[in-house]
Scaffold this motif. Sequence first.
Motif, PDB file in Angstrom:
ATOM      1  N   CYS A   1      -3.181  -4.001   2.265  1.00 35.25           N
ATOM      2  CA  CYS A   1      -3.269  -2.645   1.596  1.00 35.25           C
ATOM      3  C   CYS A   1      -2.025  -1.256   2.620  1.00 35.25           C
ATOM      4  O   CYS A   1      -2.385  -1.824   4.065  1.00 35.25           O
ATOM      5  N   VAL A   2      -2.245  -0.782   2.706  1.00 33.94           N
ATOM      6  CA  VAL A   2      -1.421   0.378   3.202  1.00 33.94           C
ATOM      7  C   VAL A   2      -2.073   1.736   2.932  1.00 33.94           C
ATOM      8  O   VAL A   2      -1.806   2.417   1.800  1.00 33.94           O
ATOM      9  N   ILE A   3      -2.266   1.995   3.873  1.00 35.46           N
ATOM     10  CA  ILE A   3      -3.292   3.207   4.085  1.00 35.46           C
ATOM     11  C   ILE A   3      -2.895   3.994   4.803  1.00 35.46           C
ATOM     12  O   ILE A   3      -2.468   3.937   6.033  1.00 35.46           O
ATOM     13  N   ASP A   4      -2.525   5.622   4.298  1.00 32.59           N
ATOM     14  CA  ASP A   4      -2.246   6.662   4.783  1.00 32.59           C
ATOM     15  C   ASP A   4      -3.327   6.748   5.213  1.00 32.59           C
ATOM     16  O   ASP A   4      -4.126   7.182   5.908  1.00 32.59           O
ATOM     17  N   GLU A   5      -2.591   7.751   7.409  1.00 35.29           N
ATOM     18  CA  GLU A   5      -3.242   8.071   7.947  1.00 35.29           C
ATOM     19  C   GLU A   5      -4.365   9.157   7.837  1.00 35.29           C
ATOM     20  O   GLU A   5      -5.626   8.950   8.617  1.00 35.29           O
ATOM     21  N   ALA A   6      -3.860   9.774   6.220  1.00 33.28           N
ATOM     22  CA  ALA A   6      -4.453  10.738   6.219  1.00 33.28           C
ATOM     23  C   ALA A   6      -6.550  10.205   6.034  1.00 33.28           C
ATOM     24  O   ALA A   6      -7.233  11.041   6.045  1.00 33.28           O
TER      25      ALA A   6
ATOM     26  N   GLU B   1      -3.783  -8.691  -4.407  1.00 33.12           N
ATOM     27  CA  GLU B   1      -3.422  -7.190  -4.885  1.00 33.12           C
ATOM     28  C   GLU B   1      -2.855  -6.622  -3.677  1.00 33.12           C
ATOM     29  O   GLU B   1      -3.194  -6.682  -2.101  1.00 33.12           O
ATOM     30  N   ASP B   2      -1.859  -5.727  -4.247  1.00 34.50           N
ATOM     31  CA  ASP B   2      -1.239  -4.441  -3.213  1.00 34.50           C
ATOM     32  C   ASP B   2      -2.103  -2.648  -3.448  1.00 34.50           C
ATOM     33  O   ASP B   2      -2.155  -2.345  -4.602  1.00 34.50           O
ATOM     34  N   HIS B   3      -2.555  -2.484  -2.232  1.00 39.89           N
ATOM     35  CA  HIS B   3      -3.413  -1.427  -2.699  1.00 39.89           C
ATOM     36  C   HIS B   3      -2.118  -0.345  -2.291  1.00 39.89           C
ATOM     37  O   HIS B   3      -2.009  -0.133  -0.742  1.00 39.89           O
ATOM     38  N   TYR B   4      -1.898   0.659  -1.371  1.00 36.18           N
ATOM     39  CA  TYR B   4      -1.546   1.890  -1.376  1.00 36.18           C
ATOM     40  C   TYR B   4      -2.888   3.426  -1.753  1.00 36.18           C
ATOM     41  O   TYR B   4      -2.821   3.678  -2.617  1.00 36.18           O
ATOM     42  N   ALA B   5      -2.858   3.667  -0.453  1.00 34.02           N
ATOM     43  CA  ALA B   5      -4.680   4.401  -0.669  1.00 34.02           C
ATOM     44  C   ALA B   5      -4.165   5.105   0.432  1.00 34.02           C
ATOM     45  O   ALA B   5      -4.357   5.129   1.862  1.00 34.02           O
ATOM     46  N   CYS B   6      -4.766   6.759  -0.464  1.00 35.59           N
ATOM     47  CA  CYS B   6      -3.751   8.210   0.660  1.00 35.59           C
ATOM     48  C   CYS B   6      -5.553   9.141   0.879  1.00 35.59           C
ATOM     49  O   CYS B   6      -5.329   9.765   1.317  1.00 35.59           O
ATOM     50  N   MET B   7      -6.478   8.879  -0.150  1.00 34.01           N
ATOM     51  CA  MET B   7      -7.703   9.067  -0.251  1.00 34.01           C
ATOM     52  C   MET B   7      -8.631   9.528   0.661  1.00 34.01           C
ATOM     53  O   MET B   7      -9.414   9.460   1.376  1.00 34.01           O
ATOM     54  N   TYR B   8      -9.164   7.666  -0.123  1.00 29.76           N
ATOM     55  CA  TYR B   8     -10.166   6.585   0.179  1.00 29.76           C
ATOM     56  C   TYR B   8      -9.864   5.753   0.305  1.00 29.76           C
ATOM     57  O   TYR B   8      -8.172   4.873   0.406  1.00 29.76           O
ATOM     58  N   ILE B   9     -10.029   4.646   1.956  1.00 30.88           N
ATOM     59  CA  ILE B   9     -10.370   3.466   2.011  1.00 30.88           C
ATOM     60  C   ILE B   9     -10.501   2.681   1.007  1.00 30.88           C
ATOM     61  O   ILE B   9     -10.951   2.591  -0.199  1.00 30.88           O
ATOM     62  N   PRO B  10      -9.258   1.589   0.774  1.00 34.30           N
ATOM     63  CA  PRO B  10      -9.758   1.079  -0.228  1.00 34.30           C
ATOM     64  C   PRO B  10     -11.245   0.570  -1.031  1.00 34.30           C
ATOM     65  O   PRO B  10     -11.749   0.020   0.289  1.00 34.30           O
ATOM     66  N   GLY B  11     -11.475   0.175  -1.750  1.00 34.33           N
ATOM     67  CA  GLY B  11     -12.782  -0.614  -2.709  1.00 34.33           C
ATOM     68  C   GLY B  11     -13.183  -1.767  -1.718  1.00 34.33           C
ATOM     69  O   GLY B  11     -14.658  -1.936  -1.120  1.00 34.33           O
TER      70      GLY B  11
END
Length: 281
Positions: free
Chosen positions: A168-173, A110-120
Amino acid sequence: MPVGPTTRRRQLGADLRRLRELKGLTLEEAGARVGISKATLSRYETKEGTVKWPAVDALCREYGASDEERLALVELAKGAKIQGWWRSLADPVPESMNLMLTLEDEVVREDHYACMYIPGLLQTRAYAEAVHRASEVQCSEREVQHMVDIRMKRQELLERGEPPHIWCVIDEAALRRRVGSHDVMREQLQHLITASRRPHVTIQVLPFSTGAHAAAVGSFAVLRGPTPELDVVYVDLIGGGLFMEKRQELDRYRLAFEYLSAQALDLESSAEIVDRISKEF
């Protein structure tokens, strides 16, 4: 509740179509040879609905499949009706979540990009509860706990003998947005650091300094199956999510994730910024 297509069912449909096309037969010609209609065979190949394994066996023989491949496809046909663990839950599962659970149960990466919340899959229970209370303001506490229970159960796939790779690529936001209390955030960010030490979990941070990037539109996940044609993209929407599996859509999101990963910090620098932000809460 309608049952979403399982990975087994989708694999079966793709393989039946591939074998027929290699044989050079039309749907009508192939169906006539085994005594099923063109419409029925088309349904078999479109990855939806039930299949009868004797018909799959007969099709494989007509297509000249090897005994090994024929037996494998017959097993796929038999296994396509197997239901996942979530079917036994007392409370219903939202349809978009039902399909996510179906696909995720057999995903290889699974490849996740998350800009709002940490991936579930990487959320703590306290963080997940805070997310659901904020997102589903009309839900009762019982409903919130039901959805969080499902999310925690989903995470068990990380404990399997051969777990999927979670990238997971997680936005700093998403790291800085306070969800719940300061304690909840501190626990969540430390949990991310712990998860990143697992060999099958990759976590990168996309810092604010990157500026504009390839996925400014929002969070998404690419659920990767055993073969590329079984990949599915999931995009977060208000009230649920959107699943896409057309080749052009898949290519666009796969490429976007590659760009995001290239723009994000390396693994060591990502862990350092997560640790630094956690100490700010």
